[in-house]
Scaffold this active site. Structure first.
Site, PDB file in Angstrom:
ATOM      1  N   HIS A  37       0.840  -1.202   0.000  1.00  0.00           N
ATOM      2  CA  HIS A  37       0.000   0.000   0.000  1.00  0.00           C
ATOM      3  C   HIS A  37       0.879   1.258   0.000  1.00  0.00           C
ATOM      4  CE1 HIS A  37      -2.718  -2.918   2.299  1.00  0.00           C
ATOM      5  NE2 HIS A  37      -3.471  -2.587   1.267  1.00  0.00           N
ATOM      6  N   GLN A  61     -17.923  -7.105  -1.412  1.00  0.00           N
ATOM      7  CA  GLN A  61     -16.974  -7.906  -2.184  1.00  0.00           C
ATOM      8  C   GLN A  61     -16.535  -9.173  -1.446  1.00  0.00           C
ATOM      9  OE1 GLN A  61     -14.097  -4.518  -2.269  1.00  0.00           O
ATOM     10  NE2 GLN A  61     -12.544  -6.095  -2.064  1.00  0.00           N
ATOM     11  N   LYS A 151      -0.635  -6.783  -8.197  1.00  0.00           N
ATOM     12  CA  LYS A 151      -0.876  -8.058  -7.497  1.00  0.00           C
ATOM     13  C   LYS A 151      -2.320  -8.507  -7.730  1.00  0.00           C
ATOM     14  CE  LYS A 151      -1.521  -9.995  -3.021  1.00  0.00           C
ATOM     15  NZ  LYS A 151      -2.858  -9.535  -2.636  1.00  0.00           N
TER      16      LYS A 151
END
Ligand code: AMP
Length: 314
Positions: A37, A61, A151
């Site tokens: 991050h 999600q 990623k």
């Protein structure tokens, strides 16, 4: 750094930022920040005048049997990371703030062509949740550069499509995967791994690396390479959901790459109950494979000692 939890406070703060002609870099996260991050925040900081980071564990999600309730959270540690990294606004809305009509009554925004492949086959509805919440974020934040990690390659591709269709004043900037010294891609979920599982998890990167090296040496029988990788990883203790070589624009499997690409070598695997994903971006230039393996963080950090790192390419 401003701490904001209400949508209307964020929009009015951003109106002020835009009124002074500043470009906004936006980094959406689910928090429990690590060096992956931090690398997105650093990139946003370097290329924009103002940086907004969101922390929101988005319920839509997560599947019914997934880890929504135990997903790691630490607002205070995240606040310190953001402050150190020079973030201007930290936005941490509640579920009610993002879903005022209620989670179930909210209209779902979907990019169906790409959402049902790879991770979508194993996480039903996951990408619909991502596109729904990101549509809300893009509407709230407005014109911005949005920094996201390679990623989560499928997420990047889907959001690039969402932006192209509906948010022309936003741009998705894909940033390299940050890894620990052993190659394991940093993830907030790595905190679930026991010491033994972490050791096993390293072989995920090692196997991607083996296959990519074989491809670099001219072996393009990726079907056989992936099959071998799957069975080796199963023996090592993983439950493999996919280990595949796919077209990076359609996400469809490729058995023998014959054109320059772009391609994605990707894996999703379970160790115990923990699901890990990883990938390398692969392209062929003048018939030779070029592989983006991501970046290793030089000084290994845990998810709670979050500092931006100087990092050489692998
Ligand atoms: P998350 O908090 O897991 O939703 O991730 C927020 C953003 O950070 C997404 O764009 C992720 O792709 C990105 N990200 C997560 N892990 C990494 C990593 N190891 N390297 C680079 N970016 C990452």
């Amino acid at each position: 750094m401003k701490l904001i939890s209400h949508v209307e406070d964020l929009t009015s703060a951003l109106d002020d930022v835009r009124a002074s002609g500043k470009r906004i870099g936006f980094v959406p996260t689910m928090g429990y920040l690590h060096a992956g991050h931090a690398s997105l925040i650093a990139e946003a900081r370097a290329k924009n005048d103002a940086v907004v980071v969101s922390l929101f564990v988005n319920p839509t999600q997560f599947g019914a049997n997934e880890d929504l309730d135990r997903y790691p959270r630490d607002l205070e540690a995240d606040r310190l990371v953001c402050e150190k990294a020079g973030v201007d606004i930290l936005f941490y809305p509640s579920v009610e703030e993002m879903y005022p009509a209620g989670v179930d009554a909210t209209e779902t925004i979907s990019i169906p062509e790409m959402s049902n492949k790879l991770d979508g086959q194993f996480r039903t509805g996951h990408f619909d949740g991502v596109t729904t919440v990101m549509s809300k974020f893009f509407s709230i934040v407005g014109s911005c550069r949005c920094y996201m990690g390679m990623k989560d390659a499928q997420q990047v591709l889907i959001l690039q499509q969402l932006v192209a269709q509906s948010f022309g004043d936003c741009e998705i900037v894909a940033c390299p995967t940050i890894r620990d010294e052993g190659g394991l891609a940093l993830s907030s979920r790595n905190t679930y791994l026991t010491i033994d599982q972490r050791e096993i998890a390293l072989s995920l990167f090692a196997m991607l690396d083996n296959v990519a090296s074989a491809i670099e040496q001219g072996n393009i029988d990726v079907h056989t390479l992936c099959e071998h990788a799957r069975s080796t990883l199963e023996v090592a203790g993983f439950t493999i959901q996919y280990f595949d070589f796919v077209d990076r624009t359609t996400l469809d499997s490729v058995t023998t790459p014959r054109v320059s690409g772009p391609y994605l070598l990707c894996v999703a695997a379970l160790i115990g109950n923990t699901r890990l994903i990883d990938n390398f971006f692969i392209d062929f230039v003048d018939g030779r494979a070029t592989v983006d393996r991501g970046i290793v963080a030089t000084n290994m950090i845990s998810s709670q000692e979050n500092v931006a790192t100087e990092a050489p390419h692998v």
